[in-house]
Write a protein that holds these residues in place. Sequence first.
Motif, PDB file in Angstrom:
ATOM      1  N   LEU A 166       0.822  -1.331   0.049  1.00 31.38           N
ATOM      2  CA  LEU A 166       0.089  -0.040   0.126  1.00 31.38           C
ATOM      3  C   LEU A 166       0.858   1.131  -0.055  1.00 31.38           C
ATOM      4  N   LEU A 167       1.678   1.187   0.815  1.00 30.09           N
ATOM      5  CA  LEU A 167       2.828   2.483   1.123  1.00 30.09           C
ATOM      6  C   LEU A 167       3.623   2.875  -0.094  1.00 30.09           C
ATOM      7  N   ALA A 168       3.913   1.570  -0.838  1.00 32.66           N
ATOM      8  CA  ALA A 168       4.632   1.625  -1.999  1.00 32.66           C
ATOM      9  C   ALA A 168       3.990   2.177  -3.102  1.00 32.66           C
ATOM     10  N   ALA A 169       2.621   1.855  -3.184  1.00 31.27           N
ATOM     11  CA  ALA A 169       1.676   2.205  -4.347  1.00 31.27           C
ATOM     12  C   ALA A 169       1.304   3.569  -4.224  1.00 31.27           C
ATOM     13  N   ARG A 170       1.268   3.891  -2.791  1.00 32.60           N
ATOM     14  CA  ARG A 170       0.845   5.476  -2.721  1.00 32.60           C
ATOM     15  C   ARG A 170       1.852   6.347  -3.008  1.00 32.60           C
ATOM     16  N   ALA A 171       3.375   6.098  -2.509  1.00 34.96           N
ATOM     17  CA  ALA A 171       4.570   6.953  -2.772  1.00 34.96           C
ATOM     18  C   ALA A 171       4.222   8.477  -2.762  1.00 34.96           C
ATOM     19  N   GLY A 172       3.468   8.823  -1.773  1.00 28.97           N
ATOM     20  CA  GLY A 172       3.289   9.972  -1.541  1.00 28.97           C
ATOM     21  C   GLY A 172       1.880  10.889  -2.117  1.00 28.97           C
ATOM     22  N   LYS A 173       1.367   9.814  -2.910  1.00 26.93           N
ATOM     23  CA  LYS A 173       0.011  10.418  -3.503  1.00 26.93           C
ATOM     24  C   LYS A 173      -1.213  10.214  -2.497  1.00 26.93           C
ATOM     25  N   ALA A 174      -2.361  10.373  -2.880  1.00 31.99           N
ATOM     26  CA  ALA A 174      -3.718  10.349  -2.002  1.00 31.99           C
ATOM     27  C   ALA A 174      -4.178   8.838  -2.170  1.00 31.99           C
ATOM     28  N   VAL A 175      -3.769   8.291  -3.143  1.00 34.94           N
ATOM     29  CA  VAL A 175      -4.339   6.916  -3.467  1.00 34.94           C
ATOM     30  C   VAL A 175      -3.271   5.996  -3.853  1.00 34.94           C
ATOM     31  N   PRO A 176      -3.497   4.836  -3.696  1.00 32.40           N
ATOM     32  CA  PRO A 176      -4.810   3.928  -2.862  1.00 32.40           C
ATOM     33  C   PRO A 176      -4.999   4.253  -1.639  1.00 32.40           C
ATOM     34  N   VAL A 177      -6.221   4.187  -0.932  1.00 30.78           N
ATOM     35  CA  VAL A 177      -6.333   4.214   0.386  1.00 30.78           C
ATOM     36  C   VAL A 177      -6.567   2.921   0.877  1.00 30.78           C
ATOM     37  N   GLY A 178      -5.817   2.322   1.975  1.00 29.25           N
ATOM     38  CA  GLY A 178      -6.081   1.233   2.486  1.00 29.25           C
ATOM     39  C   GLY A 178      -7.216   1.178   3.540  1.00 29.25           C
ATOM     40  N   ALA A 179      -7.942  -0.055   3.786  1.00 25.93           N
ATOM     41  CA  ALA A 179      -8.611  -0.519   4.504  1.00 25.93           C
ATOM     42  C   ALA A 179      -8.502  -1.559   5.379  1.00 25.93           C
ATOM     43  N   MET A 180      -8.441  -1.625   6.892  1.00 27.00           N
ATOM     44  CA  MET A 180      -8.496  -2.749   7.448  1.00 27.00           C
ATOM     45  C   MET A 180      -9.401  -3.061   8.660  1.00 27.00           C
ATOM     46  N   LEU A 181     -10.203  -4.065   8.532  1.00 28.77           N
ATOM     47  CA  LEU A 181     -11.374  -4.438   9.226  1.00 28.77           C
ATOM     48  C   LEU A 181     -10.976  -4.898  10.678  1.00 28.77           C
ATOM     49  N   SER A 182     -12.031  -4.251  11.510  1.00 26.20           N
ATOM     50  CA  SER A 182     -11.867  -4.669  13.030  1.00 26.20           C
ATOM     51  C   SER A 182     -13.249  -5.002  13.419  1.00 26.20           C
ATOM     52  N   ILE A 183     -13.526  -5.546  14.741  1.00 24.30           N
ATOM     53  CA  ILE A 183     -14.697  -5.811  15.327  1.00 24.30           C
ATOM     54  C   ILE A 183     -14.890  -5.171  16.634  1.00 24.30           C
ATOM     55  N   GLU A 184     -15.810  -4.333  16.825  1.00 29.66           N
ATOM     56  CA  GLU A 184     -16.097  -3.626  18.060  1.00 29.66           C
ATOM     57  C   GLU A 184     -17.058  -4.627  19.074  1.00 29.66           C
ATOM     58  N   GLY A 185     -16.420  -5.578  19.745  1.00 31.17           N
ATOM     59  CA  GLY A 185     -16.991  -6.548  20.575  1.00 31.17           C
ATOM     60  C   GLY A 185     -17.273  -7.813  20.004  1.00 31.17           C
ATOM     61  N   LEU A 186     -16.891  -8.859  20.494  1.00 31.45           N
ATOM     62  CA  LEU A 186     -16.498 -10.073  19.943  1.00 31.45           C
ATOM     63  C   LEU A 186     -17.867 -10.812  20.242  1.00 31.45           C
ATOM     64  N   HIS A 187     -18.835 -10.370  20.626  1.00 28.53           N
ATOM     65  CA  HIS A 187     -20.228 -11.212  21.159  1.00 28.53           C
ATOM     66  C   HIS A 187     -20.737 -12.030  19.816  1.00 28.53           C
ATOM     67  N   GLY A 188     -20.315 -11.631  18.635  1.00 31.94           N
ATOM     68  CA  GLY A 188     -20.734 -12.370  17.345  1.00 31.94           C
ATOM     69  C   GLY A 188     -20.231 -13.687  17.403  1.00 31.94           C
ATOM     70  N   ILE A 189     -19.162 -13.904  18.247  1.00 34.35           N
ATOM     71  CA  ILE A 189     -18.775 -15.732  18.117  1.00 34.35           C
ATOM     72  C   ILE A 189     -19.488 -16.220  19.350  1.00 34.35           C
ATOM     73  N   GLY A 190     -20.388 -15.526  20.242  1.00 33.11           N
ATOM     74  CA  GLY A 190     -20.821 -16.356  21.266  1.00 33.11           C
ATOM     75  C   GLY A 190     -19.914 -16.938  22.287  1.00 33.11           C
ATOM     76  N   ASP A 191     -20.046 -18.301  22.337  1.00 33.24           N
ATOM     77  CA  ASP A 191     -19.170 -18.922  23.303  1.00 33.24           C
ATOM     78  C   ASP A 191     -18.407 -20.009  22.255  1.00 33.24           C
ATOM     79  N   ASP A 192     -18.183 -19.502  21.136  1.00 40.35           N
ATOM     80  CA  ASP A 192     -17.454 -20.591  20.260  1.00 40.35           C
ATOM     81  C   ASP A 192     -16.023 -19.895  19.871  1.00 40.35           C
ATOM     82  N   VAL A 193     -15.206 -20.048  20.366  1.00 40.62           N
ATOM     83  CA  VAL A 193     -13.683 -19.585  19.799  1.00 40.62           C
ATOM     84  C   VAL A 193     -13.627 -20.056  18.347  1.00 40.62           C
ATOM     85  N   GLY A 194     -14.247 -21.040  17.722  1.00 45.35           N
ATOM     86  CA  GLY A 194     -14.070 -21.653  16.335  1.00 45.35           C
ATOM     87  C   GLY A 194     -14.268 -20.509  15.404  1.00 45.35           C
ATOM     88  N   LYS A 195     -15.504 -19.564  15.938  1.00 44.18           N
ATOM     89  CA  LYS A 195     -16.005 -18.760  14.736  1.00 44.18           C
ATOM     90  C   LYS A 195     -15.193 -17.539  14.802  1.00 44.18           C
TER      91      LYS A 195
END
Length: 413
Positions: A166-195
Amino acid sequence: MRRWLLGILIVALLAALAFFTLAPGMLERSMNKVDGKPLPTISAHAKALHQTLTIVDLHSDSLLWSRDFLDRAGRGHMDLPRLEDGHVALQVLASTTKSPKGQNYDANGGDTDNITALVIAQLQPVRTWNSLLERSLWHAEKLHRAVAASNGQLRAVAASADIDALLAARAGKAVPVGAMLSIEGLHGIGDDVGKLDKLYAAGFRMAGLTHFFDNDLAGSMHGLKKGGLTPLGRQVVQAMEAKGMIVDLAHCSKACVADILQIARRPVVSSHGGVQATCRVNRNLDDAQIRGLAATGGLIGIGYWDAAVCDTSPASIARAMKHVKDLVGIGHVALGSDYDGATTVRFDTSQLVQVTQALIDAGFSDDEIRAAMGGNAIRVLKAGLVPQTPPPGALSDPEDVPHSALSEPGKTP
Ligand SMILES: [Zn+2]
């Protein structure tokens, strides 16, 4: 069919059409605001410096809302065009899946949920209506579709090498923009670590254990019991570290933060929030927590909304960042906007140069600004995304190995 019945049906259909077309936008407009108060003028130095920065923001909730991330929206705080205007290199996009009715910072149960109504009003796929895990997988799908349709302007980041590319492709330009996913609270996995594997496979690389209510993994700062990590929560932290997922302390209870800091072997982050020293709100970190977090080599992402910095001015953001710098060093300062997270802010992401200006005004050197605006985050994300197999038996008694065994963070990236 009788005429009056047809009339009623047409009116009902039009009403439904109007609701599903207009309600999501109206709701977002009422929840993600820019307060319109005056902004300081930007100096030539700030403008020039800002264009040379590698900027990383650790938390935004834009994926929750129903709009095309590639189009400039007349509402909310962020989309691809505005990220380009703000010269953002990498944006962490969070998946928020459940929010209790009457949500507040003090005490919430997990029995009710506002997001279900939003999910239906936005006509999301039916599989997301009653599954929190599916809501996150849908958010990931939304991002990946946007990436595919972006003509290379938006890139998904899920590995250390992706950041280099990403940083190599930007080389000071405004694009590309990178996006990384995160989770706000892991309640979606319930009690199953496998999820957790499903979330990882969908591209999620950072997660907080809790959001506004206690769950099977840990207590929330805003929950009823506010307990620490459960045995399952411990397992999840260890599994995340092994996979190369970054552990986020935001919204965790005091006991949860203490437990995570005790067992963490890799840098942890507080993705969005503030510090008690400049804003006494329960979710903000106290000095002992900041020291503990810094000892893992991690980051404190400072938010821009009133409950994070007790004001929405750029100067208040800089004040919180300065406190972290003065207490534990510049290497732990980062941005954590909480844009589009039902927050009211002074400026949207297109005007991020406001933070650069505020840091200059607060006496930060150019190199310190470079580190705080994203250099530190690049360091921590790159290291944190590398999967790591722990030595056999090393996790049997986590309290034996403190996080001081971790490498020292670099002062300047
Ligand atoms: Zn949050």
